[in-house]
Scaffold this motif. Sequence first.
Motif, PDB file in Angstrom:
ATOM      1  N   ASN A 131      -0.810   8.449  15.974  1.00  0.00           N
ATOM      2  CA  ASN A 131      -1.928   8.012  15.154  1.00  0.00           C
ATOM      3  C   ASN A 131      -2.133   8.971  13.984  1.00  0.00           C
ATOM      4  O   ASN A 131      -2.118  10.190  14.155  1.00  0.00           O
ATOM      5  CB  ASN A 131      -3.201   7.980  16.011  1.00  0.00           C
ATOM      6  CG  ASN A 131      -4.413   7.556  15.221  1.00  0.00           C
ATOM      7  OD1 ASN A 131      -4.379   6.521  14.554  1.00  0.00           O
ATOM      8  ND2 ASN A 131      -5.473   8.335  15.276  1.00  0.00           N
ATOM      9  N   ALA A 190      -4.015   3.431  11.105  1.00  0.00           N
ATOM     10  CA  ALA A 190      -4.684   2.245  11.651  1.00  0.00           C
ATOM     11  C   ALA A 190      -4.517   1.052  10.715  1.00  0.00           C
ATOM     12  O   ALA A 190      -4.365  -0.089  11.156  1.00  0.00           O
ATOM     13  CB  ALA A 190      -6.170   2.549  11.872  1.00  0.00           C
ATOM     14  N   SER A 218      -5.211  -1.932  18.904  1.00  0.00           N
ATOM     15  CA  SER A 218      -5.456  -0.513  19.193  1.00  0.00           C
ATOM     16  C   SER A 218      -6.511   0.159  18.316  1.00  0.00           C
ATOM     17  O   SER A 218      -6.805   1.335  18.523  1.00  0.00           O
ATOM     18  CB  SER A 218      -4.143   0.274  19.094  1.00  0.00           C
ATOM     19  OG  SER A 218      -3.733   0.415  17.746  1.00  0.00           O
ATOM     20  N   THR A 219      -7.072  -0.549  17.347  1.00  0.00           N
ATOM     21  CA  THR A 219      -8.016   0.150  16.455  1.00  0.00           C
ATOM     22  C   THR A 219      -9.359  -0.575  16.350  1.00  0.00           C
ATOM     23  O   THR A 219      -9.460  -1.792  16.519  1.00  0.00           O
ATOM     24  CB  THR A 219      -7.461   0.308  15.021  1.00  0.00           C
ATOM     25  OG1 THR A 219      -7.613  -0.939  14.324  1.00  0.00           O
ATOM     26  CG2 THR A 219      -5.989   0.699  15.017  1.00  0.00           C
ATOM     27  N   HIS A 274      -4.774   2.143  26.037  1.00  0.00           N
ATOM     28  CA  HIS A 274      -5.604   2.270  24.839  1.00  0.00           C
ATOM     29  C   HIS A 274      -7.104   2.241  25.172  1.00  0.00           C
ATOM     30  O   HIS A 274      -7.923   2.636  24.344  1.00  0.00           O
ATOM     31  CB  HIS A 274      -5.260   1.172  23.823  1.00  0.00           C
ATOM     32  CG  HIS A 274      -3.960   1.416  23.111  1.00  0.00           C
ATOM     33  ND1 HIS A 274      -2.849   0.626  23.313  1.00  0.00           N
ATOM     34  CD2 HIS A 274      -3.584   2.373  22.231  1.00  0.00           C
ATOM     35  CE1 HIS A 274      -1.855   1.087  22.565  1.00  0.00           C
ATOM     36  NE2 HIS A 274      -2.267   2.150  21.915  1.00  0.00           N
ATOM     37  N   ASP A 276      -5.478  10.232  21.085  1.00  0.00           N
ATOM     38  CA  ASP A 276      -4.410  11.011  20.452  1.00  0.00           C
ATOM     39  C   ASP A 276      -4.545  12.514  20.669  1.00  0.00           C
ATOM     40  O   ASP A 276      -3.616  13.257  20.370  1.00  0.00           O
ATOM     41  CB  ASP A 276      -4.296  10.676  18.954  1.00  0.00           C
ATOM     42  CG  ASP A 276      -5.548  11.032  18.154  1.00  0.00           C
ATOM     43  OD1 ASP A 276      -6.574  11.401  18.757  1.00  0.00           O
ATOM     44  OD2 ASP A 276      -5.496  10.939  16.911  1.00  0.00           O
ATOM     45  N   ARG A 314      -4.988   6.184  20.018  1.00  0.00           N
ATOM     46  CA  ARG A 314      -5.879   6.361  18.857  1.00  0.00           C
ATOM     47  C   ARG A 314      -7.000   7.339  19.174  1.00  0.00           C
ATOM     48  O   ARG A 314      -6.853   8.172  20.052  1.00  0.00           O
ATOM     49  CB  ARG A 314      -6.429   4.985  18.445  1.00  0.00           C
ATOM     50  CG  ARG A 314      -5.355   3.926  18.132  1.00  0.00           C
ATOM     51  CD  ARG A 314      -4.654   4.186  16.822  1.00  0.00           C
ATOM     52  NE  ARG A 314      -3.761   3.078  16.477  1.00  0.00           N
ATOM     53  CZ  ARG A 314      -2.956   3.093  15.406  1.00  0.00           C
ATOM     54  NH1 ARG A 314      -2.913   4.138  14.595  1.00  0.00           N
ATOM     55  NH2 ARG A 314      -2.160   2.064  15.151  1.00  0.00           N
ATOM     56  N   ASP A 317     -12.026   4.599  18.557  1.00  0.00           N
ATOM     57  CA  ASP A 317     -11.252   3.367  18.754  1.00  0.00           C
ATOM     58  C   ASP A 317     -11.334   2.919  20.209  1.00  0.00           C
ATOM     59  O   ASP A 317     -11.537   1.736  20.498  1.00  0.00           O
ATOM     60  CB  ASP A 317      -9.790   3.602  18.363  1.00  0.00           C
ATOM     61  CG  ASP A 317      -9.624   3.850  16.877  1.00  0.00           C
ATOM     62  OD1 ASP A 317     -10.038   2.988  16.090  1.00  0.00           O
ATOM     63  OD2 ASP A 317      -9.089   4.906  16.507  1.00  0.00           O
TER      64      ASP A 317
END
Lengths: 448, 330
Positions: free
Chosen positions: A201, A216, A243-244, A269, A274, A291, A295
């Motif tokens: 990320n 992202a 993922s965001t 996720h 990260d 992320r 997120d």
Amino acid sequence: MSTPAYLITGARPYGEEPQDILITEGRIAQLGPDAGRAPGSENAVTVQAQGQILLPGMVDLHTHLREPGREDAETVETGSRAAAKGGFTAVHAMANSSPVADTAGVVEQVHRLGLDSGWTEVYPVGAITKGLAGKTLAELGAMAESAAQVRMFSDDGHCVNNAQLMRRALEYVKTIDGFIAQHAQDADLTAWDTEQPAQMNEGRVSATLGLPGWPAVAEEAVIARDVLLADYVGARLHICHVSTAGSVEILRWAKARGIQVTAEVTPHHLMLTDELVATYNPVYKVNPPLRTEADTQALREALAEGIIDAVGTDHAPHPDQAKECEWAQAAMGMTGLETALNAVQHAMVETGLISWRRFVEITSERPAEIYGHPHQGRPLAAGEPANLILVDPSASTTITPEQHATKGRNSPFRGLELPGRVTHTFLGGHQVLAQGELTTSRSGRSAE
Amino acid sequence: MRHLLATEGLTYDDALTILDTAEEMAAVTSREVKKLPTLRGRTVVNLFYEDSTRTRVSFEAAAKRLSADVVNFSAKGSSVSKGESLKDTVQTLDAMGADAIVIRHSAAGAAAQLAASDWSEAAVVNAGDGTHEHPTQALLDALTLRRDWHAAHRGSGSSTSPRGTDLAGMRVLIVGDILHSRVARSNLWLLRTLGAEVHFAAPATLLPLGVESWPVTVHYSLDQALAAAPDAVMMLRVQAERMGGAFFPTAAEYTRRWGLTDERLATVADLTLGETQSPALILHPGPMNRGVEISAAAADAPQTRITEQVTNGVAVRMAVLHLLLTGDHA
């Protein structure tokens, strides 16, 4: 071989009031206080399930079973066992095998391997483009008409970057009652197929670690484009592994407009960020990347609220050597089938974000509905197919990849103590998992 | 300290210990017999996955001046190019009795992974990992800066040695490709630990997203950054592969806007170290692109410390190897 009848006693459907459940001939024969006296219960095997929760078998729209081609990483057999242990009665196998599942021949092979294994139902996903190369359409019609009857098409692992090709794919699958599942990743923004592709990320952590960032916006820009395309041509679109937080906002907008878009999120996720990459341990390397905390929180809320429809594991086993190397060289992906329930219970149920009813929607009913399975993700009611699992929600499990049925040892949850345990899995009335141990498959295979 | 992997997280005390030990090593280096017996019988492996003759030679000289046996293992033309994994290579070196592994790798985190693994018992020194860190470069830069900073500020009668002092109050400007620079990252953390203030000047394309969370003042304009009166200006090398138009239009435009040109050299020449009369310093980690990020006149100017940096590199690496392998915080 004949499947015995089962009488499950004292289990709580959807985590609610305890009931007895009689299973005969692959279906729920009766559910309620009289189940133990109903016809067919005389010779039933009793499964005492006091304190346990009865749920429809989970349905995973997103797995990598690696066969054909990478049998060292996983086979349909070992992946199916992992599915049964994890509580999945249907899994969908992505097309990035070798050869790629872009012809009727390959999808039929995977389909047949799934039937032969018999631990879970295996549905091959067809590639959208030949060789996942993103240039020309694969023979979608042939795959749809094959014995595998493919309905879901995805280049997962690769994004269909070409907008014109994506438009054509969305249109074409309307004619075969299929849908497109997009791996949303702008190739240019992630320097894909270059010497320095994105590694994690992009943000505060990547800046410090000096690893090329996967922004992202590379996901969000593709989702924005594709919901507009789906709207324009009136086609169905599924978004893999959202993922965001920004993707959630685009999906919210698209759904409010009535665009036919659905989306999945992975257990990892929902749980991991990260910050873990600072260890440089490649077990945390995955695509899309882990992320930020913000997120993760947005994904959890979107899943609770229904902006995100389903959980998909993106189960991606790799041999040890693919992860015991430098971060930049390591393979992307994490195992997920045998930890999904634990992770989702931890992230969603224990946090009070969802009830077990909603858990059933995101892990079983919605994914079955998205694909169009008439016999999966069904209500817990008399007459329904007995694709069922029993879960001990008060158990806790220390994740130990060496105990997993998958060949992959690349679980990012290693060593974590997570809630819940899948104790029994019934596949069409056949008990493939009992007391957490594999029994025999529907095709008569043992797990030895 | 068991390993030296990064300056992020390096404590003030450890940093000062390394710098002070390096001052002692520098004294050895200026003797006629430039050798100490402290690492006799110990083996230092230079494991280089990236070509970097300068850094390898510096580590080699450092190890040899401490009487260590040195093995140079270059990944080019070895079994590594035939696909041998880092794990297998390191286990092989470990089996041969390496006491320290100095690793240079294009992959960020390679040194940290090696140190965290059970592949080897050896002490690990990061000699540059991808675009992550290059801690000994930052330490030699700090050693270079500290000497001048101390000399400019010491009152009459105080010690000529900078030992025990830090960089409190110093303002250091780092110019160029911050995004891809392990030198910039390592310098930022170390200079901050030593009390200095850090400024960056670079085009936005060569600054990492997230730089705003770093303890640094960012300028897009080099002229504005120079107007903030830095005590030292560190020019970073611009890699040829960045010049293709993806990060900035042309080398000429880069030089005009972010190069230490002769005109900007005149500005720097008017700067001093703090309130003293001593001139502000110019540094460059090398190798230089003369005429791109630094003009020939700037590279050869009296306040430029580039050759001192090279000399100090050996002293710093001697100090690091000595401290890691003897556990002796002399």
